[in-house]
Design a protein around this motif. Structure first.
Motif, PDB file in Angstrom:
ATOM      1  N   THR A 138      22.054 143.256  82.381  1.00  0.00           N
ATOM      2  CA  THR A 138      20.865 144.105  82.514  1.00  0.00           C
ATOM      3  C   THR A 138      20.858 144.849  83.833  1.00  0.00           C
ATOM      4  OG1 THR A 138      19.613 142.530  81.156  1.00  0.00           O
ATOM      5  CG2 THR A 138      18.353 144.121  82.451  1.00  0.00           C
ATOM      6  N   THR A 153      11.172 151.426  84.984  1.00  0.00           N
ATOM      7  CA  THR A 153      10.587 151.158  83.672  1.00  0.00           C
ATOM      8  C   THR A 153      10.797 149.700  83.270  1.00  0.00           C
ATOM      9  OG1 THR A 153      12.633 151.974  82.638  1.00  0.00           O
ATOM     10  CG2 THR A 153      10.810 153.526  82.864  1.00  0.00           C
ATOM     11  N   TYR A 154      11.919 149.107  83.682  1.00  0.00           N
ATOM     12  CA  TYR A 154      12.155 147.691  83.365  1.00  0.00           C
ATOM     13  C   TYR A 154      11.148 146.807  84.089  1.00  0.00           C
ATOM     14  CZ  TYR A 154      14.439 143.149  83.092  1.00  0.00           C
ATOM     15  OH  TYR A 154      14.691 141.817  82.875  1.00  0.00           O
ATOM     16  N   TYR A 161      16.544 152.291  74.819  1.00  0.00           N
ATOM     17  CA  TYR A 161      16.616 151.614  76.114  1.00  0.00           C
ATOM     18  C   TYR A 161      18.020 151.629  76.720  1.00  0.00           C
ATOM     19  CZ  TYR A 161      11.862 149.768  75.695  1.00  0.00           C
ATOM     20  OH  TYR A 161      10.505 149.651  75.607  1.00  0.00           O
ATOM     21  N   ARG A 213       7.779 147.213  82.337  1.00  0.00           N
ATOM     22  CA  ARG A 213       7.760 146.567  81.020  1.00  0.00           C
ATOM     23  C   ARG A 213       7.770 145.050  81.142  1.00  0.00           C
ATOM     24  NH1 ARG A 213      11.687 149.004  79.392  1.00  0.00           N
ATOM     25  NH2 ARG A 213      13.263 147.383  79.337  1.00  0.00           N
ATOM     26  N   SER A 214       8.461 144.527  82.145  1.00  0.00           N
ATOM     27  CA  SER A 214       8.495 143.073  82.350  1.00  0.00           C
ATOM     28  C   SER A 214       7.112 142.538  82.701  1.00  0.00           C
ATOM     29  CB  SER A 214       9.485 142.725  83.467  1.00  0.00           C
ATOM     30  OG  SER A 214      10.805 143.090  83.098  1.00  0.00           O
ATOM     31  N   LEU A 252      20.865 148.914  84.216  1.00  0.00           N
ATOM     32  CA  LEU A 252      19.743 149.585  84.868  1.00  0.00           C
ATOM     33  C   LEU A 252      20.184 150.375  86.093  1.00  0.00           C
ATOM     34  CD1 LEU A 252      17.095 146.704  84.716  1.00  0.00           C
ATOM     35  CD2 LEU A 252      17.195 148.737  83.265  1.00  0.00           C
ATOM     36  N   ASP A 310      16.747 153.374  79.906  1.00  0.00           N
ATOM     37  CA  ASP A 310      16.019 152.379  80.686  1.00  0.00           C
ATOM     38  C   ASP A 310      16.508 152.385  82.133  1.00  0.00           C
ATOM     39  OD1 ASP A 310      14.019 150.547  80.900  1.00  0.00           O
ATOM     40  OD2 ASP A 310      15.213 148.827  80.266  1.00  0.00           O
TER      41      ASP A 310
END
Length: 320
Positions: A95, A284-285, A276, A288-289, A99, A280
């Protein structure tokens, strides 16, 4: 016998002594003397200091939660300490790599295409001879900068909506088939860059245009007398004179290369998980988290990585 000093020499000697005394007294006076002497100026500066202290320094305490597994059933100070497990998960799951590549890649494209096109447009506008057309063209290109990202998202949705969007309606009119743009991740790589340029290009163009208008006409007149055509004058006079402006804007952009255009990405993509992989970014991560999965520890870890990377990039730019 000692001869008396000339009047001019005596005045110079007196001035030098006064300067030495002022320097000596200046060294003795410290910060508190300046604070009292310029108290009105410091008082005017106080709201800015308070703003940055509240919004930039106090939140730094939240870095602690990047090393915890936060549970909403407990208090803020009872979160379970897990060390580097959040960072380890982000790295091993891929991830963090995705990102980072998306954030840096998009920002690099924004910087490259944004500056190059802004310089080209500024030069073209500067070479226009029609006074009114020049002002109208500048206003039309600058206008999208004032369009909010919410309005932009509505425009984009009405263009690419599968059922009633302008694009699919046009395709059906010409006998084509509908295109489901919101299920094609690769398309949004170009669309995001395109809409970013549409919105911000006019602002950058105005900066470069202001720099061009500051160039002395004597350079161009001398070049004309030596037989230089318009392209030669642009290449050998205008472009080199824009170097300092370009460098300043580039440094500002590179210092925040890990900071994504959150409003742009979130308003255009929203919660469409299909997109995503290509859209993404770190910002934004993190959002959203916190909003969707309520994973405070993971969001704090990703944000801590972003802040650290930006800080390292800034130090590197200052050192260079």
């Amino acid at each position: 016998m000692n001869q008396p000093l000339p009047k001019s020499s005596a005045m110079l000697t007196t001035d030098s002594r006064l300067n030495e005394r002022r320097l000596a007294s200046g060294k003795k006076k410290g910060f508190f003397h300046e604070l009292i002497r310029n108290r009105i100026l410091f008082l005017m500066l106080l709201p800015t200091l308070v703003f940055f202290f509240i919004n930039s320094y106090i939140p730094i305490v939240g870095i602690y939660y990047a090393f915890t597994q936060f549970d909403f059933n407990t208090s803020l100070f009872d979160a379970k300490f897990v060390g580097l497990q959040n960072f380890q998960f982000l790295w091993q799951s891929g991830t963090l790599t995705k990102l980072t590549l998306n954030t840096v890649g998009y920002n690099a494209a924004f910087i490259l295409f944004g500056n190059v096109l802004a310089i080209v447009l500024a030069i073209l506008l500067n070479e226009l001879r029609g006074r009114y057309f020049k002002k109208i063209a500048q206003s039309v290109m600058f206008l999208p900068y004032f369009v909010s990202f919410v309005i932009l998202s509505v425009i984009v949705y009405n263009i690419f909506n599968y059922d009633n969007g302008f694009l699919n309606t046009l395709l059906l009119q010409f006998g084509g088939e509908r295109m489901d743009v919101y299920n094609k991740p690769w398309v949004w790589i170009f669309l995001i860059i395109l809409f970013y340029l549409w919105k911000n290009l006019g602002y950058s163009m105005v900066i470069y245009l202001a720099a061009i208008t500051g160039i002395s006409d004597e350079y161009y007149e001398a070049a004309k007398m030596n037989g230089a055509n318009i392209f030669q004058r642009i290449w050998y006079i205008t472009v080199p004179m824009l170097k300092s402006t370009f460098v300043v804007l580039l440094l500002f952009a590179l210092s925040s290369i890990m900071k994504g255009q959150f409003d742009l990405f979130y308003q255009l993509i929203g919660n469409n998980g299909v997109l995503y992989n290509t859209t993404d970014i770190l910002d934004t991560y993190v959002y959203r988290s916190l909003k969707v999965t309520f994973d405070v520890g993971m969001a704090s870890a990703a944000d801590t990585f972003t802040i650290t990377a930006e800080f390292m990039a800034s130090l590197e730019l200052i050192a260079s």
